[in-house]
Design a protein around this motif. Structure first.
Motif, PDB file in Angstrom:
ATOM      1  N   LEU A 157       0.811  -1.216   0.000  1.00  0.00           N
ATOM      2  CA  LEU A 157       0.000   0.000   0.000  1.00  0.00           C
ATOM      3  C   LEU A 157       0.846   1.268   0.000  1.00  0.00           C
ATOM      4  CD1 LEU A 157      -2.788  -1.046   2.531  1.00  0.00           C
ATOM      5  CD2 LEU A 157      -3.063  -0.673   0.067  1.00  0.00           C
ATOM      6  N   GLY A 158       2.168   1.116  -0.001  1.00  0.00           N
ATOM      7  CA  GLY A 158       3.043   2.281   0.001  1.00  0.00           C
ATOM      8  C   GLY A 158       3.294   2.858   1.378  1.00  0.00           C
ATOM      9  N   ARG A 159       2.894   2.140   2.422  1.00  0.00           N
ATOM     10  CA  ARG A 159       3.095   2.621   3.798  1.00  0.00           C
ATOM     11  C   ARG A 159       4.402   2.023   4.318  1.00  0.00           C
ATOM     12  NH1 ARG A 159      -2.901   1.240   6.008  1.00  0.00           N
ATOM     13  NH2 ARG A 159      -1.948   1.678   8.032  1.00  0.00           N
ATOM     14  N   PHE A 160       5.509   2.523   3.765  1.00  0.00           N
ATOM     15  CA  PHE A 160       6.790   1.856   3.947  1.00  0.00           C
ATOM     16  C   PHE A 160       7.350   2.010   5.361  1.00  0.00           C
ATOM     17  CE2 PHE A 160       6.632   2.859  -0.668  1.00  0.00           C
ATOM     18  CZ  PHE A 160       6.469   1.550  -1.088  1.00  0.00           C
ATOM     19  N   ASP A 161       7.112   3.141   6.010  1.00  0.00           N
ATOM     20  CA  ASP A 161       7.605   3.303   7.379  1.00  0.00           C
ATOM     21  C   ASP A 161       6.929   2.311   8.317  1.00  0.00           C
ATOM     22  OD1 ASP A 161       9.257   5.325   6.555  1.00  0.00           O
ATOM     23  OD2 ASP A 161       7.955   6.955   7.233  1.00  0.00           O
ATOM     24  N   GLU A 162       5.621   2.147   8.161  1.00  0.00           N
ATOM     25  CA  GLU A 162       4.900   1.182   8.996  1.00  0.00           C
ATOM     26  C   GLU A 162       5.340  -0.251   8.675  1.00  0.00           C
ATOM     27  OE1 GLU A 162       0.498   2.172   9.439  1.00  0.00           O
ATOM     28  OE2 GLU A 162       1.127   3.517   7.806  1.00  0.00           O
ATOM     29  N   ALA A 163       5.558  -0.526   7.392  1.00  0.00           N
ATOM     30  CA  ALA A 163       6.028  -1.861   7.004  1.00  0.00           C
ATOM     31  C   ALA A 163       7.385  -2.145   7.632  1.00  0.00           C
ATOM     32  CB  ALA A 163       6.115  -1.966   5.485  1.00  0.00           C
ATOM     33  N   THR A 164       8.273  -1.164   7.597  1.00  0.00           N
ATOM     34  CA  THR A 164       9.596  -1.334   8.193  1.00  0.00           C
ATOM     35  C   THR A 164       9.486  -1.652   9.683  1.00  0.00           C
ATOM     36  OG1 THR A 164      10.633   0.135   6.571  1.00  0.00           O
ATOM     37  CG2 THR A 164      11.776  -0.156   8.674  1.00  0.00           C
ATOM     38  N   THR A 165       8.587  -0.961  10.366  1.00  0.00           N
ATOM     39  CA  THR A 165       8.394  -1.223  11.802  1.00  0.00           C
ATOM     40  C   THR A 165       7.992  -2.668  12.037  1.00  0.00           C
ATOM     41  OG1 THR A 165       7.786   1.067  12.255  1.00  0.00           O
ATOM     42  CG2 THR A 165       7.037  -0.586  13.834  1.00  0.00           C
ATOM     43  N   ARG A 166       7.107  -3.181  11.221  1.00  0.00           N
ATOM     44  CA  ARG A 166       6.656  -4.577  11.391  1.00  0.00           C
ATOM     45  C   ARG A 166       7.791  -5.559  11.105  1.00  0.00           C
ATOM     46  NH1 ARG A 166       2.008  -4.896  14.452  1.00  0.00           N
ATOM     47  NH2 ARG A 166       0.701  -3.100  13.891  1.00  0.00           N
ATOM     48  N   TYR A 167       8.545  -5.311  10.054  1.00  0.00           N
ATOM     49  CA  TYR A 167       9.664  -6.209   9.760  1.00  0.00           C
ATOM     50  C   TYR A 167      10.697  -6.179  10.894  1.00  0.00           C
ATOM     51  CZ  TYR A 167       7.929  -6.327   4.906  1.00  0.00           C
ATOM     52  OH  TYR A 167       7.173  -6.478   3.778  1.00  0.00           O
ATOM     53  N   ARG A 168      10.947  -4.990  11.438  1.00  0.00           N
ATOM     54  CA  ARG A 168      11.881  -4.887  12.568  1.00  0.00           C
ATOM     55  C   ARG A 168      11.337  -5.620  13.794  1.00  0.00           C
ATOM     56  NH1 ARG A 168      16.757  -3.517  10.442  1.00  0.00           N
ATOM     57  NH2 ARG A 168      16.637  -1.616   9.190  1.00  0.00           N
ATOM     58  N   ASP A 169      10.023  -5.541  14.004  1.00  0.00           N
ATOM     59  CA  ASP A 169       9.406  -6.301  15.106  1.00  0.00           C
ATOM     60  C   ASP A 169       9.679  -7.797  14.924  1.00  0.00           C
ATOM     61  OD1 ASP A 169       8.402  -3.990  16.222  1.00  0.00           O
ATOM     62  OD2 ASP A 169       6.365  -4.265  15.437  1.00  0.00           O
ATOM     63  N   ALA A 170       9.527  -8.269  13.687  1.00  0.00           N
ATOM     64  CA  ALA A 170       9.762  -9.687  13.414  1.00  0.00           C
ATOM     65  C   ALA A 170      11.211 -10.063  13.682  1.00  0.00           C
ATOM     66  CB  ALA A 170       9.390 -10.009  11.968  1.00  0.00           C
ATOM     67  N   LEU A 171      12.149  -9.191  13.314  1.00  0.00           N
ATOM     68  CA  LEU A 171      13.563  -9.496  13.530  1.00  0.00           C
ATOM     69  C   LEU A 171      13.943  -9.478  15.000  1.00  0.00           C
ATOM     70  CD1 LEU A 171      15.147  -7.611  10.509  1.00  0.00           C
ATOM     71  CD2 LEU A 171      14.971 -10.088  10.841  1.00  0.00           C
ATOM     72  N   ARG A 172      13.228  -8.685  15.785  1.00  0.00           N
ATOM     73  CA  ARG A 172      13.487  -8.751  17.230  1.00  0.00           C
ATOM     74  C   ARG A 172      13.065 -10.104  17.800  1.00  0.00           C
ATOM     75  NH1 ARG A 172      12.789  -3.104  16.959  1.00  0.00           N
ATOM     76  NH2 ARG A 172      10.522  -3.256  16.840  1.00  0.00           N
ATOM     77  N   GLN A 173      12.036 -10.698  17.234  1.00  0.00           N
ATOM     78  CA  GLN A 173      11.615 -12.029  17.665  1.00  0.00           C
ATOM     79  C   GLN A 173      12.538 -13.109  17.117  1.00  0.00           C
ATOM     80  OE1 GLN A 173       7.410 -13.060  17.131  1.00  0.00           O
ATOM     81  NE2 GLN A 173       6.969 -10.905  16.727  1.00  0.00           N
ATOM     82  N   HIS A 174      12.912 -12.969  15.856  1.00  0.00           N
ATOM     83  CA  HIS A 174      13.684 -14.009  15.166  1.00  0.00           C
ATOM     84  C   HIS A 174      14.703 -13.317  14.253  1.00  0.00           C
ATOM     85  CE1 HIS A 174      14.902 -17.552  13.175  1.00  0.00           C
ATOM     86  NE2 HIS A 174      14.009 -17.564  12.200  1.00  0.00           N
TER      87      HIS A 174
END
Length: 519
Positions: A157-174
């Motif tokens: 959807l072009g909401r790249f800052d929010e997408a980045t936050t989610r990917y970073r959340d995932a990397l904190r888990q794994h």
């Protein structure tokens, strides 16, 4: 387990373990014992349906769950698993309806929300997918696939800052989550940081990570090194990732070459269509991946008469279903198909894609691999427009080599296969265009960069569309873009996208595969 005696409770637990451990005969016996005494028990029927799904009996699973729901209409788990069963049968609308019902009956269960979000994302409804996936993540913050898929939907959807936050959340888990690294790397307009380089190096040294994660992280490292201008290191990272992927899922050239020969021969002569206008709503965009197809689609989708549907599987599904019906592989049955057969198949495709014409009269189907079926379109969907996109061959090939593709085996894992596939694709489309020049048109990426307005006017004319200046402002569109180019096509046209020259002689093997002189 309500209402069951202790012995039958233990039998259901044992049956669930047997399903997990892949001992279906034991599970079937245990469930049969319970159902003989309690034929209407919801959980026993649900486990039976799960067993049927695990043993490739999806129609039986649907019937079992429908029987259970008739007796227990308010059981959310039954509706959730009915969605799974419908999905296994390819019944996407029924699956979505079942998952919606499950979330309505019990909004506290995260997995139905995740399944609903995943299905909506595949349907192209990224806004609704985000809402469902946000609910799943709120209910189960540790549900890693939901976190990553939410990042994907936001990126589309072009909401790249929010997408980045989610990917970073995932990397904190794994920290070794290849899908999270892949998502970050695919936001190609934002470079990864030095800290990411250190993190990737650390994770790639581990011996306890999945090969799929190692491949994805290798591609992310290659993109990072390229952005830093460290081209030998970038090349080494891409090459290592692709070599591992090729070992895991070997791709073979001879079947493709044989297919192209058969398809060109089989489609040389086709019956005249019964309705020459059938399919006039469709604009197919085909060619090799990474050739600019997403950019051309974004331009067209900015037109008020065109819906951008992205990569649709429907054409291949219709052809595959006909192969199953006939018991003969495609394209071997093509010479036996009558004009009525082709009209039936064309109507099947239009019925499957009707949702993309709900708001606008025309739509794009941008699955690059549909080049393999372009030869039959003049009989199956004779009114459709087919656009072939081409880009500088070296840039296309190198971009393919750098991209991690979901669908495996894939030709992009070796430079020799990329060169051969590019030649096969162009040969097939040249032949198809010679046979149907009024409907199959070639458009070059570099022409769009050099003279945007002239190229857009020609593109629209080939599609039978009037010129609209909105098509030059394609980057402002808010539609969901579900490809690796989602970030790039939300920017104005850039003329500095070429990357291959910076690698110099490192790409000489690729140049050789393409028949180009060395650097």
């Amino acid at each position: 387990m309500s209402g069951l005696p202790a012995g039958d409770v233990e039998r259901l637990h044992a049956a669930a373990r047997a399903i997990r451990d892949r001992t279906p005969a034991q599970a079937e016996r245990l469930l049969g014992e319970v159902l003989a005494r309690h034929p209407a028990h919801a959980e026993a029927l649900r486990l039976l349906a799960i067993l049927q799904l695990h043993t490739q009996r999806a129609p039986e699973a649907v019937a079992t769950l429908q029987e259970a729901i008739a007796r227990h209409p308010g059981d959310a788990l039954l509706h959730a698993d009915l969605g799974n069963a419908h999905s296994a049968r390819g019944e996407r609308d029924a699956a979505i309806a079942a998952w919606r019902r499950a979330t309505g009956l019990d909004p506290t269960q995260p997995v139905p929300w995740f399944n609903l979000g995943r299905a909506l994302q595949l349907e192209g409804d990224s806004h609704a997918a985000v809402a469902a996936l946000e609910t799943a993540c709120a209910l189960a913050p540790g549900l890693l696939p939901a976190t990553i898929l939410l990042g994907d939907a936001l990126a589309h959807l072009g909401r790249f800052d929010e997408a980045t936050t989610r990917y970073r959340d995932a990397l904190r888990q794994h920290p070794a989550s290849g899908d999270a690294w892949r998502g970050l790397s695919n936001i190609k307009t934002v470079a990864l940081a030095d800290a990411d380089a250190a993190a990737l190096a650390t994770q790639l040294q581990r011996r306890d990570i999945a090969d799929s994660d190692r491949v994805a992280m290798g591609h992310a490292l290659g993109k990072l090194e390229e952005d830093r201008g460290r081209f030998p290191q970038a090349f080494a990272a891409f090459a290592a990732a692709n070599a591992l992927q090729q070992r895991l899922t070997p791709w073979r050239l001879p079947p493709l070459e044989a297919f192209v020969e058969q398809a060109l021969a089989a489609t040389a002569t086709l019956p005249a269509p019964i309705d020459p206008t059938l399919g006039h709503e469709v604009i197919f965009i085909v060619g090799l991946p990474r050739s600019g197809s997403t950019l051309f689609e974004q331009v067209l989708a900015a037109h008020p008469q065109v819906e951008g549907a992205s990569e649709l599987p429907d054409l291949g599904i219709v052809i595959q279903q006909e192969s199953v019906r006939r018991g003969v592989a495609y394209p071997q049955w093509v010479p036996q198909a009558s004009a009525a057969d082709w009209q039936r198949l064309g109507r099947d495709y239009l019925a499957r894609t009707a949702r993309w014409r709900a708001a606008r009269p025309r739509f794009t189907d941008k699955l690059p691999d549909n080049w393999k079926h372009a030869g039959v379109l003049r009989a199956m969907l004779p009114g459709a427009t087919v656009l072939e996109t081409r880009r500088d061959p070296l840039e296309t090939a190198w971009s393919c080599f750098k991209q991690q593709f979901y669908s495996q085996p894939h030709f992009a894992n070796t430079v020799a296969d990329i060169g051969a596939c590019l030649r096969a694709c162009e040969r097939a489309l040249d032949a198809s265009r010679a046979r149907d020049p009024a409907r199959i048109h070639l458009h070059r990426y570099e022409d769009l960069l050099a003279e945007p307005e002239a190229a857009v006017r020609r593109l629209l004319a080939d599609c039978g569309l009037g010129y609209d200046p909105a098509c030059l402002r394609f980057h402002a569109a808010t539609r969901s873009v579900r490809t690796a180019s989602a970030a790039q096509v939300r920017q104005p046209l850039r003329r500095d996208t070429a990357r291959a020259a910076a690698y110099g002689a490192l790409l000489d093997p690729l140049r050789h595969a393409l028949g180009l002189p060395p650097a």
